[in-house]
Motif scaffolding. Structure first.
Motif, PDB file in Angstrom:
ATOM      1  N   SER A 170       0.175  11.401   0.229  1.00  0.00           N
ATOM      2  CA  SER A 170       0.183   9.969  -0.082  1.00  0.00           C
ATOM      3  C   SER A 170      -1.144   9.286   0.191  1.00  0.00           C
TER       4      SER A 170
ATOM      5  N   ARG B 219       0.835  -1.208   0.000  1.00  0.00           N
ATOM      6  CA  ARG B 219       0.000   0.000   0.000  1.00  0.00           C
ATOM      7  C   ARG B 219       0.869   1.258   0.000  1.00  0.00           C
ATOM      8  N   GLY B 220       1.944   1.241   0.788  1.00  0.00           N
ATOM      9  CA  GLY B 220       2.819   2.404   0.836  1.00  0.00           C
ATOM     10  C   GLY B 220       3.502   2.679  -0.485  1.00  0.00           C
ATOM     11  N   LYS B 221       4.010   1.644  -1.122  1.00  0.00           N
ATOM     12  CA  LYS B 221       4.672   1.836  -2.412  1.00  0.00           C
ATOM     13  C   LYS B 221       3.682   2.275  -3.489  1.00  0.00           C
TER      14      LYS B 221
ATOM     15  N   ALA C 213       1.220   4.149  -3.031  1.00  0.00           N
ATOM     16  CA  ALA C 213       0.887   5.562  -2.811  1.00  0.00           C
ATOM     17  C   ALA C 213       1.808   6.480  -3.595  1.00  0.00           C
ATOM     18  N   ARG C 214       2.952   5.989  -4.044  1.00  0.00           N
ATOM     19  CA  ARG C 214       3.850   6.816  -4.860  1.00  0.00           C
ATOM     20  C   ARG C 214       3.204   7.188  -6.187  1.00  0.00           C
TER      21      ARG C 214
ATOM     22  N   ARG D  16       7.148  10.982  -4.773  1.00  0.00           N
ATOM     23  CA  ARG D  16       7.899  11.663  -3.718  1.00  0.00           C
ATOM     24  C   ARG D  16       8.477  12.986  -4.211  1.00  0.00           C
TER      25      ARG D  16
ATOM     26  N   TYR E 105       6.537   3.951   1.543  1.00  0.00           N
ATOM     27  CA  TYR E 105       6.378   5.098   0.652  1.00  0.00           C
ATOM     28  C   TYR E 105       7.690   5.882   0.558  1.00  0.00           C
TER      29      TYR E 105
ATOM     30  N   ALA F  76       3.447   1.378   5.999  1.00  0.00           N
ATOM     31  CA  ALA F  76       3.119   2.005   4.718  1.00  0.00           C
ATOM     32  C   ALA F  76       3.915   3.292   4.517  1.00  0.00           C
ATOM     33  N   ILE F  77       4.062   4.105   5.570  1.00  0.00           N
ATOM     34  CA  ILE F  77       4.819   5.351   5.448  1.00  0.00           C
ATOM     35  C   ILE F  77       6.281   5.052   5.123  1.00  0.00           C
TER      36      ILE F  77
ATOM     37  N   GLU G  72       2.532  14.037   5.943  1.00  0.00           N
ATOM     38  CA  GLU G  72       3.490  14.934   5.287  1.00  0.00           C
ATOM     39  C   GLU G  72       3.376  16.374   5.810  1.00  0.00           C
TER      40      GLU G  72
END
Length: 482
Positions: free
Chosen positions: A96, A23-25, A27-28, A33, A430, A426-427, A137
């Motif tokens: 994100s 899920r974190g990846k 979100a990119r 980023r 990301y 996840a963070i 963020e």
């Protein structure tokens, strides 16, 4: 946090670590980023002075000029009071989609030394007036911009400022990766104590910096109830009372006529008794051993100036056993218009819940209450000790190496606070191991510092003849409306 957000977070926590990392990846794709770099005001950007004026309209009128006066002093002082402006600016920025409990005002001077209930000196976030769940963020960006603004005031060059921000964000990123690998309990028990601070100082700052840290640790332990008792009280006709220092500190007896004073004294006595119900039973028992002897209105901070803030002097077994409590008005968070109002109808409870969630250890007297004032209006307050081993950094005295070390400490501390509520796995996924996010925020921080300087100049212009928004602070006081 809304019911929908709470349901989403429960689902996230039930996912496997692998699913959370995916899920974190992913979100990119929503917010690369590199997309966090830079800042350009939107064409329909709200007037920043209008945002300040809207806040001022809800505050104690005779104190509002003090707020404008303090914010006029420098771009950094302006920034400290401009959390609402930045929240509005960040509302349209890339994020994100991963949420955490936010401080909401994570500038560098809201990180400081504090006492734990076990009488350990900790480094942690201090101010939670604006706390709400939101994009993680936003806190990192507010911290990063504050460092650039402070570094500019100190005359640091472009390379030095960029190095400070990139080191701060890298510290956040690397700390979040460590938290992603930890168990839930290990994350919860993590804290930044004096021993850890000394270890970091040995690695990152020179001898003079280590000496300054040792002095700060020693000084923080002296900033307690006895110290503030000696500083803020006097004895009149054999009675201990809070000494007047208008308009910044005005005892209740100097604010209102005798005919009104009794009613207000009863109101404040009831506030202390009722707020005690929000404490654990052991701390409630401790509070019951104190009696309220005086009340005063106090001006605090920069952004908070004009909100209703009262300090209570309580005495225990004798006059050498003081306890100072601060009851600070809690208004709706500046984030609420952009992320939702959250789950708490009482704004004091919102502040307390956020503080307990983000801090490694909170004040034993931290609680909340709602008060109906003599004007018939209901206002929410949160209550804590006025001073309990507090130490704050002096940004103006920092050299580049020292500010970089301080930023690294703030970044790791903020990551720990976010890891307690947000999806740390996840963070971390990301952010990854590369420096893309670090470099992007260095660019963002410079761009937003430019915007902050423009807004500060607008405030100075508003203080010229014909612009009544900024006035010299009055030395007079009128009847309060608690």
């Amino acid at each position: 946090m809304s019911q929908e957000s709470a349901t989403t977070m429960r689902a996230v926590r039930r996912a496997t670590p692998e699913e959370r990392a995916v899920r974190g990846k992913a979100a990119r794709r929503r917010a690369p980023r590199s997309s966090h770099a830079g800042y350009e005001p939107s064409k329909d950007r709200p007037d920043p002075l209008g945002i300040l004026a809207a806040q001022s309209a809800r505050r104690v009128p005779e104190l509002v000029p003090i707020r404008y006066s303090r914010m006029s002093e420098s771009p950094f002082r302006f920034y400290r009071g401009a959390a609402a402006i930045m929240a509005s600016d960040l509302a349209g920025s890339p994020d994100s989609g991963i949420r955490a409990q936010l401080c909401g005002d994570a500038h560098m001077l809201n990180f400081r030394l504090l006492a734990s209930p076990e009488r350990q000196l900790l480094f942690d976030i201090n101010d939670f007036d604006e706390t709400l769940p939101g994009p993680w963020e936003w806190d990192v960006k507010r911290l990063s911009a504050s460092l650039v603004i402070a570094a500019r005031a100190n005359g640091f060059d472009d390379a030095e400022r960029s190095d400070i921000v990139r080191a701060t964000v890298r510290s956040y990123r690397e700390a979040m990766a460590r938290f992603a690998d930890m168990s839930n309990l290990d994350v919860w028990y993590t804290k930044m104590d004096a021993g850890h601070l000394r270890e970091l100082a040995e690695d990152r700052i020179h001898r003079r910096g280590r000496e300054n840290l040792a002095h700060a640790l020693t000084k923080a332990r002296t900033r307690d109830n006895l110290q503030v008792f000696e500083k803020l009280t006097e004895t009149v006709d054999g009675r201990v009372r809070i000494a007047a220092d208008p308009p910044l500190l005005v005892p209740l007896s100097d604010l209102v006529p005798v005919v009104t004073r009794g009613e207000l004294e009863r109101l404040f006595r009831d506030l202390v008794e009722r707020y005690a119900r929000t404490l654990s039973t052991d701390r409630r028992t401790l509070l019951e051993d104190y009696r309220l002897v005086d009340v005063a209105r106090k001006v605090v901070g920069v952004g908070s100036v004009g909100t209703r803030c009262w300090i209570f002097l309580l005495l225990g077994k004798d006059c050498r056993d003081p306890l100072f409590l601060q009851a600070k008005e809690a208004d709706e968070s500046v984030l609420a218009a952009h992320v939702g109002a959250g789950r708490y109808s009482n704004q004091g409870e919102r502040v307390v819940a956020g503080q307990r969630l983000m801090q490694a250890a909170s004040d034993i007297f931290l609680g909340w209450e709602r008060v109906e004032g003599i004007d018939g209006r209901r206002r929410d307050f949160y209550i804590r000790q006025l001073r309990d081993w507090k130490g704050i950094a002096v940004a103006e005295e920092m050299v580049p190496r020292g500010m970089r070390a301080f930023g690294e400490l703030c970044g790791a501390t903020l990551a720990r606070a976010h890891a307690r509520s947000g999806d740390r796995i996840a963070i971390a996924a990301y952010l990854g191991r590369g420096t893309s996010f670090d470099r992007a925020l260095a660019v963002f921080a410079e761009s937003y510092a430019d915007q902050n300087e423009r807004d500060h100049r607008a405030l100075l212009h508003a203080g010229r003849p014909g612009h009544p928004e900024v006035r010299t602070p009055s030395r007079t006081a009128s009847a309060p409306r608690p």
